[in-house]
Design an enzyme around this catalytic site. Sequence first.
Site, short mmCIF file in Angstrom:
data_model
loop_
_atom_site.label_atom_id
_atom_site.label_comp_id
_atom_site.label_asym_id
_atom_site.label_seq_id
_atom_site.Cartn_x
_atom_site.Cartn_y
_atom_site.Cartn_z
N GLU A 132 -1.13 -0.73 -17.28
CA GLU A 132 0.05 -1.56 -17.54
C GLU A 132 0.50 -2.18 -16.23
OE1 GLU A 132 1.73 2.30 -18.28
OE2 GLU A 132 3.65 1.61 -17.47
N LYS A 134 2.50 -3.12 -12.93
CA LYS A 134 3.45 -2.41 -12.06
C LYS A 134 4.58 -3.39 -11.79
CE LYS A 134 3.72 0.41 -7.91
NZ LYS A 134 4.83 -0.19 -7.19
N ASP A 136 7.79 -5.04 -10.23
CA ASP A 136 8.37 -5.01 -8.89
C ASP A 136 9.89 -5.04 -8.98
OD1 ASP A 136 8.49 -4.93 -6.19
OD2 ASP A 136 7.77 -6.96 -5.85
N TYR A 242 8.72 3.22 -18.99
CA TYR A 242 7.30 3.57 -18.83
C TYR A 242 7.03 5.04 -18.54
CZ TYR A 242 8.65 2.73 -13.94
OH TYR A 242 9.29 2.74 -12.74
N LYS A 330 -3.11 -2.17 -6.55
CA LYS A 330 -2.30 -3.28 -6.02
C LYS A 330 -3.05 -4.61 -6.08
CE LYS A 330 1.49 -1.27 -4.64
NZ LYS A 330 2.00 -1.47 -3.35
N CYS A 424 4.36 2.02 30.49
CA CYS A 424 5.33 1.95 29.41
C CYS A 424 6.35 0.85 29.74
CB CYS A 424 6.05 3.30 29.27
SG CYS A 424 7.44 3.23 28.13
N CYS A 427 10.04 2.79 30.28
CA CYS A 427 10.38 3.69 31.39
C CYS A 427 9.43 3.54 32.58
CB CYS A 427 10.40 5.14 30.92
SG CYS A 427 8.77 5.80 30.55
N CYS A 448 2.78 6.52 26.14
CA CYS A 448 3.58 6.64 27.34
C CYS A 448 3.63 8.12 27.72
CB CYS A 448 4.99 6.12 27.06
SG CYS A 448 6.25 6.75 28.17
N CYS A 454 11.59 9.10 28.98
CA CYS A 454 11.45 7.79 28.34
C CYS A 454 12.52 7.62 27.27
CB CYS A 454 10.06 7.65 27.73
SG CYS A 454 9.86 6.05 26.92
S1 IVH Z 1 4.89 5.38 -13.33
C1 IVH Z 1 5.15 9.73 -11.53
N1 IVH Z 1 4.69 2.92 -14.15
O1 IVH Z 1 6.30 2.21 -8.91
C2 IVH Z 1 5.09 8.26 -11.38
N2 IVH Z 1 5.80 3.29 -12.09
O2 IVH Z 1 5.15 3.91 -6.54
C3 IVH Z 1 5.93 7.56 -12.36
N3 IVH Z 1 6.68 1.27 -11.04
O3 IVH Z 1 8.81 4.49 -8.24
C4 IVH Z 1 5.91 6.10 -12.14
N4 IVH Z 1 6.02 -0.13 -12.61
O4 IVH Z 1 9.46 2.32 -9.38
C5 IVH Z 1 5.13 3.72 -13.18
N5 IVH Z 1 4.48 0.79 -15.03
C6 IVH Z 1 4.92 1.59 -14.08
C7 IVH Z 1 5.62 1.10 -12.97
C8 IVH Z 1 6.03 1.99 -11.98
C9 IVH Z 1 6.66 -0.01 -11.46
C10 IVH Z 1 7.27 1.73 -9.78
C11 IVH Z 1 8.27 2.84 -9.90
C12 IVH Z 1 7.80 3.93 -9.00
C13 IVH Z 1 6.83 3.22 -8.13
C14 IVH Z 1 5.73 4.19 -7.74
#
Ligand code: IVH
Length: 721
Positions: A132, A134, A136, A242, A330, A424, A427, A448, A454
């Site tokens: 699914e 991710k 933002d 989710y 990612k 450095c 310092c 350093c 320092c």
């Molecule tokens: S599952 C135990 N599903 O990504 C993990 N996270 O780096 C539960 N996020 O803090 C997270 N979309 O804010 C999950 N479809 C998705 C997501 C998601 C965004 C974010 C979430 C989490 C971060 C993890």
Amino acid sequence: MASKNTKTGLIPVGKLTPEEAMLELARLAAVIVQADEAYYARDKPEITDAAYDALRRRNLLIEKRFAKLKRADSPSDKVGAAPSAKFEKAKHAAAMLSLDNAFNDDDVVDFGQRVRRFLGLPDEEALAFTAEPKIDGLSLNLRYEGGILKSAATRGDGEVGENVTSNVLTISDIPQRLKKAPEILEVRGEVYMSHADFDALNQGLKEEGEDVFANPRNAAAGSLRQLDAAITASRPLRFFAYAWGEISEEIAETQWDAISCFKKLGFQINPLTKRCDSVSDMIAHYRKIEEQRALLGYDIDGVVYKVDRLDYQTRLGFVSRHPRWAIAHKFLAEKATTVLEDIEIQVGRTGKLTPVARLKPVTVGGVVVSNATLHNEDEIKRKDVRIGDTVVVQRAGDVIPQIVEVVVGKRKKGAKAFVFPSQCPICGSHAINEANPQTGKTDVDKRCTGGLICSAQAVERLKHFVARNAFDIEGLGEKQVATFFEQGIIKEPADIFTLRHRQEQGRIDLYSYKLKPDGSLHLDKEGAKQPTNAKSIENLFAGIDARREISSARFINALGIRHIGETNARLFASHYGDFAGFYDAAVKARDKNSDTYEGLLSIDGVGALVAQGAIDFFEEDHNRDAVDRLLKEVKPQKAETVAATSAVAGKIVVFTGKLELFTRDEAKARAQTLGAKVAGSVSAKTDYLVAGPGAGSKLKKAEALGVEVLTETAWLALIDT
Ligand code: IVH
């Protein structure tokens, strides 16, 4: 009387007179009680959920505008908490973790194999995943009790977040009541803002002469964290569910079914969620989502894969702060071209010299970038980066932007290769490339050698000390601690805790500083003794006092010992019970022939380098003195044992030989969840050796030392009781 909205027949909240508001609050209280009664007592709802939520929102908005008119029987008090001047802290019933990252297809293949290996699943056995987008945005935990939204909290540091309940009540994607939900249900998901709403919001802010938000994520965070819920209500926030936290009964056997259940309960779930039967399916779905990315209308930064079967998720458990059963794949970073104006050298907490590129500001994927990391001397040489060059920068998610390459064709004549300093810049001490004591290899980083003299290192150590995963003192962040350091008011951690005393004795004058709401601190002779300032200083003292008791793991992490970060700090705190135990062991382990040294190395996950970090730190008189001064002010607490009730809690276990019922990783993880300490080698302190077929030297040693030896079955019987 103000004109009514033609669609709803209601006067907009902003236009109500106090008299109208009072009448409206009375009407809403009655209508909401009636709706509750129809819904709960008679099981015959008279209005739709959306209409119900709208009533509550309107009630809340009016109460916000006319705080004095709030009724004693206000419906808002029946759900969630009243808004406070500052957000209250909310401890999560189940930690909110983050995800490990995959940056390419190979990483995803590795993830699939790791999962199979851990579970001991052969390739021919089915293993499904969900895939699914991710989102933002920022994650949120919604707690429902008896089907009613009781509280909502941000992620915070994963253990403790902020209570944002009253703001969340204004988000229309989030139902306030659930039908046929478990008694306790925590739904987790992402709050975000669509591109269209973001553009409109910024347009409006611009017209009012206000600062605009850099991207939709910041806009969502800024809108959710408004102290005035009426402002949140005016910002169009959305939510995708989710995941979940605490839950009183199982809702499904698979991730897929759990998400479908959320949908039935009235949550939005992402329509691009797919169940995949293989890693190649997952990658194909990733490509599909990537193609649609620009058309979605909201920001996503990758694809999340999760093992579908929940019993597998449970078995896989967690490693450090990540679940083993999920990963975030990612998207490739976004890039832009700009000019490198200068290279500056920063000195870190451990003395490491890091070159930082100062860039002509450029927008990369919606964010203005003016700095990028250049990592180290080798990196500058390898890429032949020169001041004045045109460079390609990239930014991936929250990671510090990087310089990918130089556009050599655009290089100006006479551009000189960069000469990395051998001193450095702060310092003036020599900067050297140390050799790794284990491998003998020369380190790529220059450090350093100034140590205590320092000031750059000292200030970085202090910043680390107050960081979020360390002391996390409210009102004393990086900026303030740096200013206090410059002013000579705080030189070492213990000084933080003597601020109040020194102020009372007149040895320092904190009132000559101005603590600004944005977290910055200024010398402000004129404004001295202003009442607002006195209040913020009092708040600062309170924030400091609140940390006089602290977990041993945070305490250890805060010391900034080389190679000992958050994970190792936690490991040491739980292994030795508290900071004192660790301190004692690190001092005794100086003798490499001692049992203590062996004990240190036997901790699963601790190698020679980490052990040496601990030994070196406590070997220095000045470090021990600084710690002792700190211990006069602060009490590190006993580490929580994970499951004090299990038969093996606190016991030291070693696994050897071929295990047949579990994979080695799973056996270890399970033991740790039950509070046992898993060691890599047998010593007199070992409580159990779990030996499978083919056990060799460890078994012999255990027998010689009289350590109890268990078969795998006997171990299982022990942990099951
Ligand atoms: S599952 C135990 N599903 O990504 C993990 N996270 O780096 C539960 N996020 O803090 C997270 N979309 O804010 C999950 N479809 C998705 C997501 C998601 C965004 C974010 C979430 C989490 C971060 C993890």
